[in-house]
Design a protein around this motif. Structure first.
Motif, PDB file in Angstrom:
ATOM      1  N   LYS A  82      34.919  63.205  25.118  1.00 22.25           N
ATOM      2  CA  LYS A  82      34.625  62.219  24.068  1.00 22.25           C
ATOM      3  C   LYS A  82      35.436  62.470  22.803  1.00 22.25           C
ATOM      4  O   LYS A  82      35.918  61.538  22.165  1.00 22.25           O
ATOM      5  CB  LYS A  82      33.131  62.275  23.704  1.00 22.25           C
ATOM      6  N   ASP A  83      35.543  63.731  22.437  1.00 18.39           N
ATOM      7  CA  ASP A  83      36.216  64.094  21.194  1.00 18.39           C
ATOM      8  C   ASP A  83      36.552  65.579  21.235  1.00 18.39           C
ATOM      9  O   ASP A  83      36.388  66.232  22.283  1.00 18.39           O
ATOM     10  CB  ASP A  83      35.329  63.780  19.979  1.00 18.39           C
ATOM     11  N   LYS A  84      37.003  66.122  20.111  1.00 18.91           N
ATOM     12  CA  LYS A  84      37.401  67.526  20.080  1.00 18.91           C
ATOM     13  C   LYS A  84      36.218  68.458  20.303  1.00 18.91           C
ATOM     14  O   LYS A  84      36.352  69.516  20.932  1.00 18.91           O
ATOM     15  CB  LYS A  84      38.102  67.854  18.757  1.00 18.91           C
ATOM     16  N   VAL A  85      35.048  68.082  19.792  1.00 17.61           N
ATOM     17  CA  VAL A  85      33.855  68.911  19.991  1.00 17.61           C
ATOM     18  C   VAL A  85      33.507  68.991  21.476  1.00 17.61           C
ATOM     19  O   VAL A  85      33.177  70.058  21.996  1.00 17.61           O
ATOM     20  CB  VAL A  85      32.663  68.347  19.194  1.00 17.61           C
ATOM     21  N   ASP A  86      33.557  67.859  22.154  1.00 20.85           N
ATOM     22  CA  ASP A  86      33.272  67.834  23.592  1.00 20.85           C
ATOM     23  C   ASP A  86      34.282  68.701  24.346  1.00 20.85           C
ATOM     24  O   ASP A  86      33.925  69.442  25.266  1.00 20.85           O
ATOM     25  CB  ASP A  86      33.328  66.391  24.095  1.00 20.85           C
ATOM     26  N   LEU A  87      35.536  68.625  23.941  1.00 25.27           N
ATOM     27  CA  LEU A  87      36.587  69.454  24.556  1.00 25.27           C
ATOM     28  C   LEU A  87      36.327  70.934  24.300  1.00 25.27           C
ATOM     29  O   LEU A  87      36.443  71.762  25.199  1.00 25.27           O
ATOM     30  CB  LEU A  87      37.945  69.040  23.988  1.00 25.27           C
ATOM     31  N   PHE A  88      35.953  71.265  23.065  1.00 24.49           N
ATOM     32  CA  PHE A  88      35.663  72.652  22.706  1.00 24.49           C
ATOM     33  C   PHE A  88      34.485  73.181  23.531  1.00 24.49           C
ATOM     34  O   PHE A  88      34.534  74.302  24.058  1.00 24.49           O
ATOM     35  CB  PHE A  88      35.344  72.746  21.215  1.00 24.49           C
ATOM     36  N   ASN A  89      33.433  72.381  23.646  1.00 29.29           N
ATOM     37  CA  ASN A  89      32.263  72.798  24.433  1.00 29.29           C
ATOM     38  C   ASN A  89      32.622  73.017  25.899  1.00 29.29           C
ATOM     39  O   ASN A  89      32.151  73.966  26.530  1.00 29.29           O
ATOM     40  CB  ASN A  89      31.153  71.749  24.323  1.00 29.29           C
TER      41      ASN A  89
ATOM     42  N   GLU B 182      35.634  76.973  12.245  1.00 29.92           N
ATOM     43  CA  GLU B 182      34.745  76.889  11.094  1.00 29.92           C
ATOM     44  C   GLU B 182      33.499  76.127  11.534  1.00 29.92           C
ATOM     45  O   GLU B 182      33.589  74.994  12.012  1.00 29.92           O
ATOM     46  CB  GLU B 182      35.433  76.148   9.939  1.00 29.92           C
ATOM     47  N   TYR B 183      32.352  76.732  11.353  1.00 32.10           N
ATOM     48  CA  TYR B 183      31.110  76.128  11.845  1.00 32.10           C
ATOM     49  C   TYR B 183      30.539  75.139  10.824  1.00 32.10           C
ATOM     50  O   TYR B 183      29.469  75.360  10.257  1.00 32.10           O
ATOM     51  CB  TYR B 183      30.100  77.214  12.170  1.00 32.10           C
ATOM     52  N   VAL B 184      31.268  74.073  10.598  1.00 33.19           N
ATOM     53  CA  VAL B 184      30.842  73.033   9.669  1.00 33.19           C
ATOM     54  C   VAL B 184      30.983  71.680  10.355  1.00 33.19           C
ATOM     55  O   VAL B 184      31.655  71.538  11.375  1.00 33.19           O
ATOM     56  CB  VAL B 184      31.680  73.046   8.371  1.00 33.19           C
ATOM     57  N   ASP B 185      30.303  70.701   9.767  1.00 32.94           N
ATOM     58  CA  ASP B 185      30.348  69.323  10.265  1.00 32.94           C
ATOM     59  C   ASP B 185      30.035  69.273  11.759  1.00 32.94           C
ATOM     60  O   ASP B 185      29.029  69.806  12.197  1.00 32.94           O
ATOM     61  CB  ASP B 185      31.723  68.699   9.970  1.00 32.94           C
ATOM     62  N   GLU B 186      30.940  68.683  12.544  1.00 33.92           N
ATOM     63  CA  GLU B 186      30.640  68.484  13.963  1.00 33.92           C
ATOM     64  C   GLU B 186      30.615  69.786  14.756  1.00 33.92           C
ATOM     65  O   GLU B 186      30.059  69.840  15.862  1.00 33.92           O
ATOM     66  CB  GLU B 186      31.643  67.511  14.595  1.00 33.92           C
ATOM     67  N   MET B 187      31.200  70.866  14.209  1.00 36.60           N
ATOM     68  CA  MET B 187      31.225  72.131  14.935  1.00 36.60           C
ATOM     69  C   MET B 187      29.953  72.963  14.699  1.00 36.60           C
ATOM     70  O   MET B 187      29.810  74.043  15.254  1.00 36.60           O
ATOM     71  CB  MET B 187      32.441  72.952  14.512  1.00 36.60           C
ATOM     72  N   ALA B 188      29.028  72.449  13.901  1.00 39.79           N
ATOM     73  CA  ALA B 188      27.801  73.193  13.615  1.00 39.79           C
ATOM     74  C   ALA B 188      26.990  73.452  14.884  1.00 39.79           C
ATOM     75  O   ALA B 188      26.282  74.456  14.990  1.00 39.79           O
ATOM     76  CB  ALA B 188      26.952  72.443  12.593  1.00 39.79           C
ATOM     77  N   ALA B 189      27.085  72.558  15.848  1.00 42.13           N
ATOM     78  CA  ALA B 189      26.339  72.736  17.094  1.00 42.13           C
ATOM     79  C   ALA B 189      26.808  73.973  17.849  1.00 42.13           C
ATOM     80  O   ALA B 189      26.022  74.619  18.558  1.00 42.13           O
ATOM     81  CB  ALA B 189      26.487  71.498  17.980  1.00 42.13           C
ATOM     82  N   ILE B 190      28.086  74.318  17.709  1.00 35.44           N
ATOM     83  CA  ILE B 190      28.607  75.522  18.358  1.00 35.44           C
ATOM     84  C   ILE B 190      27.969  76.750  17.722  1.00 35.44           C
ATOM     85  O   ILE B 190      27.625  77.719  18.407  1.00 35.44           O
ATOM     86  CB  ILE B 190      30.140  75.584  18.219  1.00 35.44           C
ATOM     87  N   ARG B 191      27.807  76.715  16.413  1.00 36.02           N
ATOM     88  CA  ARG B 191      27.131  77.811  15.711  1.00 36.02           C
ATOM     89  C   ARG B 191      25.709  77.971  16.235  1.00 36.02           C
ATOM     90  O   ARG B 191      25.230  79.088  16.440  1.00 36.02           O
ATOM     91  CB  ARG B 191      27.128  77.526  14.208  1.00 36.02           C
TER      92      ARG B 191
END
Length: 211
Positions: free
Chosen positions: A53-60, A118-127
């Motif tokens: 879907k996006d970069k977050v989905d790719l990162f996950n 950086e665990y901010v914005d959309e990447m907070a879920a990874i944190r």
């Protein structure tokens, strides 16, 4: 033909994830763009959006391809359920250190998760995922410390929870420094010695030898 198409799609997806690992390590997650990753994979942005879907989905998805050290360590508590609690603590710590030292892909993803995001914005879920894994690991350490204190009839200078937090910090710091210094010291050897010194300092003893 359908099978070939599925195989091609899987190969493309894995190629994108491989490229994401390389680009995230080189540029950091925030600075890396989907175009950078597509170029590194020899694919198009459309191929990325077909699979993610996006970069977050790719990162996950990149994270899900490996089992991170703490998550892998949590499974070992049940696998080693028949050991004495101190022996189990030592065995779990040794297992995780060995897993980090021997699994190059897991180590690379762990490095990205620790130093390149950086665990901010959309990447907070990874944190949140890291916090959950860390909390579960600490809770299991604390449970074994409580059993160990009772079985050894030792009056520890720290509560089981405090001992778990401290051992976790020792373990986490060793791994972070080892990755940061690019394997300058023997992680497994130093980690085992540090774990034993910590346990002995609490007044705990064990019978099993961790190989």
């Amino acid at each position: 033909m359908v099978r070939r198409t599925k195989e091609d799609a899987a190969a493309t997806r894995n190629g994108l994830l491989d490229a994401a690992e390389r680009v995230f390590r080189e540029k950091g997650v925030s600075r890396a763009s989907l175009s950078d990753i597509a170029t590194a994979a020899g694919a198009t942005r459309g191929a990325i959006y077909w699979h993610f879907k996006d970069k977050v989905d790719l990162f996950n998805a990149m994270m899900d391809r490996v089992t991170l050290p703490l998550e892998e360590g949590c499974t070992q508590f049940s696998c080693l359920a028949n050991g004495d609690p101190v022996g189990r603590l030592r065995a779990v710590m040794a297992f995780v250190l060995n897993a980090v030292a021997s699994n190059a892909q897991a180590r690379q993803v762990f490095e990205i998760a620790m130093f390149k995001v950086e665990y901010v914005d959309e990447m907070a879920a990874i944190r949140d995922r890291h916090i959950a894994a860390s909390g579960a690991f600490t809770a299991q350490l604390a449970a074994d410390f409580a059993l160990a204190a009772e079985g050894n009839r030792a009056k520890m200078s720290l509560s089981p929870h405090e001992a778990a937090v401290a051992l976790h910090a020792l373990f986490d710091g060793l791994i972070q420094n080892w990755i940061l210094c690019q394997g300058e010291f023997d992680l497994v050897k130093v980690g085992r010695s540090a774990t034993d010194a910590f346990l002995l300092g609490l007044g705990l003893k064990w019978s099993a030898v961790v190989r």
